[in-house]
Write a protein that holds these residues in place. Structure first.
Motif, mmCIF file in Angstrom:
data_model
loop_
_atom_site.group_PDB
_atom_site.id
_atom_site.type_symbol
_atom_site.label_atom_id
_atom_site.label_comp_id
_atom_site.label_asym_id
_atom_site.label_seq_id
_atom_site.Cartn_x
_atom_site.Cartn_y
_atom_site.Cartn_z
ATOM 1 N N ASP A 31 5.160 -12.465 4.930
ATOM 2 C CA ASP A 31 6.523 -11.956 5.032
ATOM 3 C C ASP A 31 6.483 -10.835 6.067
ATOM 4 O O ASP A 31 5.549 -10.790 6.880
ATOM 5 C CB ASP A 31 7.080 -11.499 3.673
ATOM 6 N N GLY A 32 7.454 -9.936 6.057
ATOM 7 C CA GLY A 32 7.516 -8.928 7.107
ATOM 8 C C GLY A 32 6.494 -7.824 7.004
ATOM 9 O O GLY A 32 6.294 -7.081 7.975
ATOM 10 N N SER A 34 3.298 -8.326 5.005
ATOM 11 C CA SER A 34 2.032 -8.792 4.433
ATOM 12 C C SER A 34 1.520 -10.012 5.195
ATOM 13 O O SER A 34 2.291 -10.788 5.778
ATOM 14 C CB SER A 34 2.174 -9.101 2.933
ATOM 15 N N ARG A 43 -1.688 -6.353 2.492
ATOM 16 C CA ARG A 43 -0.386 -5.673 2.475
ATOM 17 C C ARG A 43 -0.464 -4.504 3.442
ATOM 18 O O ARG A 43 -1.367 -3.677 3.340
ATOM 19 C CB ARG A 43 -0.074 -5.179 1.053
ATOM 20 N N GLU A 51 12.743 -8.068 2.167
ATOM 21 C CA GLU A 51 12.185 -9.228 1.464
ATOM 22 C C GLU A 51 12.630 -10.518 2.148
ATOM 23 O O GLU A 51 13.676 -10.562 2.805
ATOM 24 C CB GLU A 51 12.643 -9.218 0.011
ATOM 25 N N LEU A 52 11.835 -11.580 1.975
ATOM 26 C CA LEU A 52 12.152 -12.851 2.647
ATOM 27 C C LEU A 52 13.564 -13.338 2.335
ATOM 28 O O LEU A 52 14.247 -13.891 3.202
ATOM 29 C CB LEU A 52 11.136 -13.925 2.247
ATOM 30 N N GLY A 66 15.318 -10.554 6.437
ATOM 31 C CA GLY A 66 13.995 -10.687 5.857
ATOM 32 C C GLY A 66 13.174 -11.748 6.572
ATOM 33 O O GLY A 66 11.992 -11.539 6.880
ATOM 34 N N GLN A 67 13.806 -12.870 6.867
ATOM 35 C CA GLN A 67 13.124 -13.930 7.601
ATOM 36 C C GLN A 67 12.827 -13.482 9.028
ATOM 37 O O GLN A 67 11.755 -13.777 9.581
ATOM 38 C CB GLN A 67 13.990 -15.197 7.609
ATOM 39 N N LYS A 70 9.712 -11.339 9.172
ATOM 40 C CA LYS A 70 8.510 -12.177 9.124
ATOM 41 C C LYS A 70 8.227 -12.793 10.489
ATOM 42 O O LYS A 70 7.071 -12.829 10.947
ATOM 43 C CB LYS A 70 8.672 -13.276 8.081
#
Length: 226
Positions: A31-32, A34, A43, A51-52, A66-67, A70
């Motif tokens: 994800d963005g 980790s 992490r 968050e995603l 969130g996407q 990432k």
């Protein structure tokens, strides 16, 4: 000879304990904030990305920030050998680390470009980077968004969420960074110094190390009336 090599190995083990180990290898973004580096979950220390499933609002439109965070991390590590200095292990078994791709500090680059916030609950290392991103409206700072920690706590029972918010509201006293920045009921950005009338009652949205830093971020000093 073997005894000499064994002695050197022992010295190295004492000098570089497990919690400070370096993880190196190709990486993928989970994800963005980790990664999976050489098969190990990592992490990124001191930062917090959307968050995603999280979305942000910009010009009346909702977008998948969130996407996007990432994707930014994926672009930074594409084709690179990633080197992570492990500081600790979190409750999910991930190596909490400061990571580099080449000469780029991934933790700092993500915050500087507005794809993650400084995770003040754990560190003030990236507050300066966040303030610059916010000032120039970069990444998620071009939008209206919920802080990632608040987004995660939104689905918790009320008492757990309140406890989590309380833990992030306590100002860190590392290096004297105790100035609380808060938005008042009139929408004004105000900062409070220790000893001011409303300091203890103020829930900070940002923590600053100096008045100059608070003012550069657009805050003004709270007025203390006699």
């Amino acid at each position: 000879m073997r005894n000499w090599i064994a002695a050197l190995a022992l010295v190295a083990a004492l000098a570089f304990p497990a919690h400070a180990q370096v993880i190196t290898g190709s990486a993928t973004a989970a994800d963005g904030d980790s990664l999976v580096v050489a098969g190990q979950k990592v992490r990124l220390f001191g930062i917090d990305a959307p968050e995603l499933a999280q979305t942000c609002q910009r010009d009346g439109e909702t977008w998948a920030c969130g996407q996007a965070a990432k994707e930014q991390l994926s672009a930074l590590i594409a084709g690179a050998q990633v080197h992570c200095r492990r500081l600790s292990t979190d409750s999910y078994g991930r190596a909490v680390s400061i990571c580099k791709a080449g000469s780029e500090d991934l933790n700092r680059v993500l915050v500087e470009n507005g794809w993650a916030t400084a995770y003040r609950e754990y560190s003030l290392d990236y507050v300066d980077a966040e303030l610059r991103a916010k000032r120039y409206g970069l990444g998620i700072w071009s939008s209206t968004f919920q802080m990632p920690a608040d987004f995660r706590h939104a689905g918790q029972p009320r008492d757990r969420a309140a406890t989590a918010r309380a833990s992030t509201s306590r100002p860190s006293r590392v290096s004297g960074c105790v100035i609380k920045g808060n938005r008042n009921r009139r929408g004004q950005w105000i900062y409070h110094l220790p000893g001011m009338p409303y300091y203890e009652a103020t829930r900070p949205e940002e923590i600053f190390c100096s008045e100059a830093e608070a003012q550069a971020a657009g805050y003004r000093r709270a007025i203390v009336r006699p």
